[in-house]
Design a protein around this motif. Structure first.
Motif, PDB file in Angstrom:
ATOM      1  N   GLN A  84       0.827  -1.197   0.000  1.00 35.49           N
ATOM      2  CA  GLN A  84       0.000   0.000   0.000  1.00 35.49           C
ATOM      3  C   GLN A  84       0.867   1.254   0.000  1.00 35.49           C
ATOM      4  O   GLN A  84       2.001   1.229   0.456  1.00 35.49           O
ATOM      5  CB  GLN A  84      -0.905   0.030   1.228  1.00 35.49           C
ATOM      6  CG  GLN A  84      -1.840  -1.133   1.300  1.00 35.49           C
ATOM      7  CD  GLN A  84      -2.599  -1.156   2.609  1.00 35.49           C
ATOM      8  OE1 GLN A  84      -2.128  -0.682   3.622  1.00 35.49           O
ATOM      9  NE2 GLN A  84      -3.786  -1.722   2.572  1.00 35.49           N
ATOM     10  N   ARG A  85       0.297   2.320  -0.509  1.00 40.76           N
ATOM     11  CA  ARG A  85       0.901   3.647  -0.415  1.00 40.76           C
ATOM     12  C   ARG A  85       0.016   4.460   0.515  1.00 40.76           C
ATOM     13  O   ARG A  85      -1.199   4.451   0.377  1.00 40.76           O
ATOM     14  CB  ARG A  85       0.965   4.321  -1.782  1.00 40.76           C
ATOM     15  CG  ARG A  85       1.890   3.596  -2.750  1.00 40.76           C
ATOM     16  CD  ARG A  85       1.927   4.283  -4.083  1.00 40.76           C
ATOM     17  NE  ARG A  85       0.594   4.183  -4.685  1.00 40.76           N
ATOM     18  CZ  ARG A  85       0.195   4.899  -5.726  1.00 40.76           C
ATOM     19  NH1 ARG A  85       0.980   5.766  -6.272  1.00 40.76           N
ATOM     20  NH2 ARG A  85      -1.018   4.743  -6.222  1.00 40.76           N
ATOM     21  N   ILE A  86       0.608   5.149   1.462  1.00 43.65           N
ATOM     22  CA  ILE A  86      -0.149   5.957   2.420  1.00 43.65           C
ATOM     23  C   ILE A  86       0.320   7.404   2.313  1.00 43.65           C
ATOM     24  O   ILE A  86       1.509   7.687   2.383  1.00 43.65           O
ATOM     25  CB  ILE A  86       0.036   5.432   3.858  1.00 43.65           C
ATOM     26  CG1 ILE A  86      -0.446   3.983   3.941  1.00 43.65           C
ATOM     27  CG2 ILE A  86      -0.711   6.321   4.849  1.00 43.65           C
ATOM     28  CD1 ILE A  86      -0.181   3.310   5.262  1.00 43.65           C
ATOM     29  N   PHE A  87      -0.656   8.288   2.117  1.00 42.22           N
ATOM     30  CA  PHE A  87      -0.376   9.706   1.992  1.00 42.22           C
ATOM     31  C   PHE A  87      -1.072  10.443   3.123  1.00 42.22           C
ATOM     32  O   PHE A  87      -2.166  10.060   3.540  1.00 42.22           O
ATOM     33  CB  PHE A  87      -0.909  10.255   0.658  1.00 42.22           C
ATOM     34  CG  PHE A  87      -0.295   9.602  -0.541  1.00 42.22           C
ATOM     35  CD1 PHE A  87       0.867  10.099  -1.087  1.00 42.22           C
ATOM     36  CD2 PHE A  87      -0.880   8.483  -1.115  1.00 42.22           C
ATOM     37  CE1 PHE A  87       1.443   9.503  -2.193  1.00 42.22           C
ATOM     38  CE2 PHE A  87      -0.320   7.881  -2.218  1.00 42.22           C
ATOM     39  CZ  PHE A  87       0.849   8.387  -2.764  1.00 42.22           C
ATOM     40  N   ARG A  88      -0.454  11.509   3.581  1.00 42.36           N
ATOM     41  CA  ARG A  88      -1.070  12.355   4.599  1.00 42.36           C
ATOM     42  C   ARG A  88      -1.313  13.725   3.969  1.00 42.36           C
ATOM     43  O   ARG A  88      -0.376  14.508   3.792  1.00 42.36           O
ATOM     44  CB  ARG A  88      -0.165  12.478   5.818  1.00 42.36           C
ATOM     45  CG  ARG A  88      -0.841  13.231   6.922  1.00 42.36           C
ATOM     46  CD  ARG A  88      -0.083  13.077   8.206  1.00 42.36           C
ATOM     47  NE  ARG A  88      -0.806  13.825   9.223  1.00 42.36           N
ATOM     48  CZ  ARG A  88      -0.273  14.260  10.324  1.00 42.36           C
ATOM     49  NH1 ARG A  88       0.983  14.000  10.579  1.00 42.36           N
ATOM     50  NH2 ARG A  88      -0.995  14.935  11.178  1.00 42.36           N
ATOM     51  N   PRO A  89      -2.558  14.002   3.595  1.00 43.07           N
ATOM     52  CA  PRO A  89      -2.859  15.285   2.953  1.00 43.07           C
ATOM     53  C   PRO A  89      -2.546  16.455   3.893  1.00 43.07           C
ATOM     54  O   PRO A  89      -2.676  16.340   5.108  1.00 43.07           O
ATOM     55  CB  PRO A  89      -4.363  15.215   2.676  1.00 43.07           C
ATOM     56  CG  PRO A  89      -4.711  13.774   2.744  1.00 43.07           C
ATOM     57  CD  PRO A  89      -3.743  13.158   3.699  1.00 43.07           C
ATOM     58  N   THR A  90      -2.125  17.561   3.308  1.00 46.56           N
ATOM     59  CA  THR A  90      -1.860  18.767   4.072  1.00 46.56           C
ATOM     60  C   THR A  90      -2.752  19.888   3.563  1.00 46.56           C
ATOM     61  O   THR A  90      -3.170  19.895   2.407  1.00 46.56           O
ATOM     62  CB  THR A  90      -0.389  19.199   3.952  1.00 46.56           C
ATOM     63  OG1 THR A  90      -0.082  19.408   2.576  1.00 46.56           O
ATOM     64  CG2 THR A  90       0.545  18.146   4.518  1.00 46.56           C
ATOM     65  N   ARG A  91      -3.031  20.812   4.425  1.00 41.81           N
ATOM     66  CA  ARG A  91      -3.877  21.947   4.077  1.00 41.81           C
ATOM     67  C   ARG A  91      -3.114  22.851   3.108  1.00 41.81           C
ATOM     68  O   ARG A  91      -1.970  23.185   3.326  1.00 41.81           O
ATOM     69  CB  ARG A  91      -4.245  22.722   5.330  1.00 41.81           C
ATOM     70  CG  ARG A  91      -5.265  23.800   5.085  1.00 41.81           C
ATOM     71  CD  ARG A  91      -5.634  24.442   6.392  1.00 41.81           C
ATOM     72  NE  ARG A  91      -6.175  23.439   7.290  1.00 41.81           N
ATOM     73  CZ  ARG A  91      -7.337  23.540   7.896  1.00 41.81           C
ATOM     74  NH1 ARG A  91      -8.064  24.602   7.755  1.00 41.81           N
ATOM     75  NH2 ARG A  91      -7.761  22.584   8.690  1.00 41.81           N
ATOM     76  N   ALA A  92      -3.790  23.235   2.047  1.00 42.23           N
ATOM     77  CA  ALA A  92      -3.159  24.103   1.039  1.00 42.23           C
ATOM     78  C   ALA A  92      -4.061  25.302   0.773  1.00 42.23           C
ATOM     79  O   ALA A  92      -5.078  25.180   0.100  1.00 42.23           O
ATOM     80  CB  ALA A  92      -2.915  23.327  -0.247  1.00 42.23           C
ATOM     81  N   GLY A  93      -3.695  26.434   1.321  1.00 40.59           N
ATOM     82  CA  GLY A  93      -4.451  27.650   1.055  1.00 40.59           C
ATOM     83  C   GLY A  93      -5.801  27.668   1.740  1.00 40.59           C
ATOM     84  O   GLY A  93      -6.064  26.916   2.671  1.00 40.59           O
ATOM     85  N   GLY A  94      -6.659  28.536   1.249  1.00 41.10           N
ATOM     86  CA  GLY A  94      -7.992  28.685   1.816  1.00 41.10           C
ATOM     87  C   GLY A  94      -8.978  27.683   1.233  1.00 41.10           C
ATOM     88  O   GLY A  94      -8.649  26.902   0.349  1.00 41.10           O
ATOM     89  N   ILE A  95     -10.181  27.731   1.723  1.00 35.21           N
ATOM     90  CA  ILE A  95     -11.225  26.836   1.241  1.00 35.21           C
ATOM     91  C   ILE A  95     -12.340  27.665   0.614  1.00 35.21           C
ATOM     92  O   ILE A  95     -12.697  28.721   1.116  1.00 35.21           O
ATOM     93  CB  ILE A  95     -11.781  25.950   2.379  1.00 35.21           C
ATOM     94  CG1 ILE A  95     -12.750  24.924   1.824  1.00 35.21           C
ATOM     95  CG2 ILE A  95     -12.417  26.780   3.467  1.00 35.21           C
ATOM     96  CD1 ILE A  95     -13.140  23.842   2.813  1.00 35.21           C
ATOM     97  N   ASP A  96     -12.819  27.200  -0.507  1.00 33.60           N
ATOM     98  CA  ASP A  96     -13.941  27.852  -1.177  1.00 33.60           C
ATOM     99  C   ASP A  96     -15.221  27.294  -0.561  1.00 33.60           C
ATOM    100  O   ASP A  96     -15.461  26.098  -0.605  1.00 33.60           O
ATOM    101  CB  ASP A  96     -13.889  27.559  -2.676  1.00 33.60           C
ATOM    102  CG  ASP A  96     -14.932  28.317  -3.467  1.00 33.60           C
ATOM    103  OD1 ASP A  96     -15.878  28.848  -2.858  1.00 33.60           O
ATOM    104  OD2 ASP A  96     -14.800  28.377  -4.692  1.00 33.60           O
ATOM    105  N   THR A  97     -16.033  28.144   0.029  1.00 37.54           N
ATOM    106  CA  THR A  97     -17.237  27.673   0.729  1.00 37.54           C
ATOM    107  C   THR A  97     -18.424  27.461  -0.200  1.00 37.54           C
ATOM    108  O   THR A  97     -19.498  27.096   0.261  1.00 37.54           O
ATOM    109  CB  THR A  97     -17.633  28.655   1.843  1.00 37.54           C
ATOM    110  OG1 THR A  97     -17.841  29.942   1.264  1.00 37.54           O
ATOM    111  CG2 THR A  97     -16.554  28.725   2.908  1.00 37.54           C
ATOM    112  N   ASN A  98     -18.230  27.642  -1.492  1.00 34.83           N
ATOM    113  CA  ASN A  98     -19.296  27.390  -2.458  1.00 34.83           C
ATOM    114  C   ASN A  98     -19.495  25.877  -2.583  1.00 34.83           C
ATOM    115  O   ASN A  98     -18.587  25.158  -2.998  1.00 34.83           O
ATOM    116  CB  ASN A  98     -18.899  27.986  -3.816  1.00 34.83           C
ATOM    117  CG  ASN A  98     -19.956  27.776  -4.872  1.00 34.83           C
ATOM    118  OD1 ASN A  98     -20.687  26.798  -4.862  1.00 34.83           O
ATOM    119  ND2 ASN A  98     -20.013  28.705  -5.809  1.00 34.83           N
ATOM    120  N   PRO A  99     -20.676  25.359  -2.230  1.00 38.89           N
ATOM    121  CA  PRO A  99     -20.901  23.901  -2.257  1.00 38.89           C
ATOM    122  C   PRO A  99     -20.698  23.283  -3.637  1.00 38.89           C
ATOM    123  O   PRO A  99     -20.208  22.161  -3.747  1.00 38.89           O
ATOM    124  CB  PRO A  99     -22.353  23.741  -1.805  1.00 38.89           C
ATOM    125  CG  PRO A  99     -22.686  25.001  -1.094  1.00 38.89           C
ATOM    126  CD  PRO A  99     -21.836  26.071  -1.712  1.00 38.89           C
TER     127      PRO A  99
END
Length: 62
Positions: free
Chosen positions: A7-22
């Motif tokens: 398996q390959r395991i990745f740990r996502p990191t926060r990148a920039g802001g979030i767009d709140t448009n659903p």
């Protein structure tokens, strides 16, 4: 881990802001899910720890 199941395991990191448009969020999530499952089954694991909420993406090895 079971023998033969690499398996390959990745740990996502926060990148920039979030767009709140659903709609935008849904489109981006769909693109991510499609790319993540191209190599087979994918597992997105989230876990609350003392440092906060952490996530891991587990994919089969190519």
């Amino acid at each position: 881990m079971f023998q033969g199941m690499e398996q390959r395991i990745f740990r996502p990191t926060r990148a920039g802001g979030i767009d709140t448009n659903p709609t935008t969020f849904t489109q981006r999530a769909g693109t991510f899910a499609s790319a993540a499952t191209n190599s087979g089954q994918a597992t997105l694991l989230t876990r609350r720890e003392s440092t906060g909420l952490n996530g891991y993406l587990i994919l089969p090895a190519a």
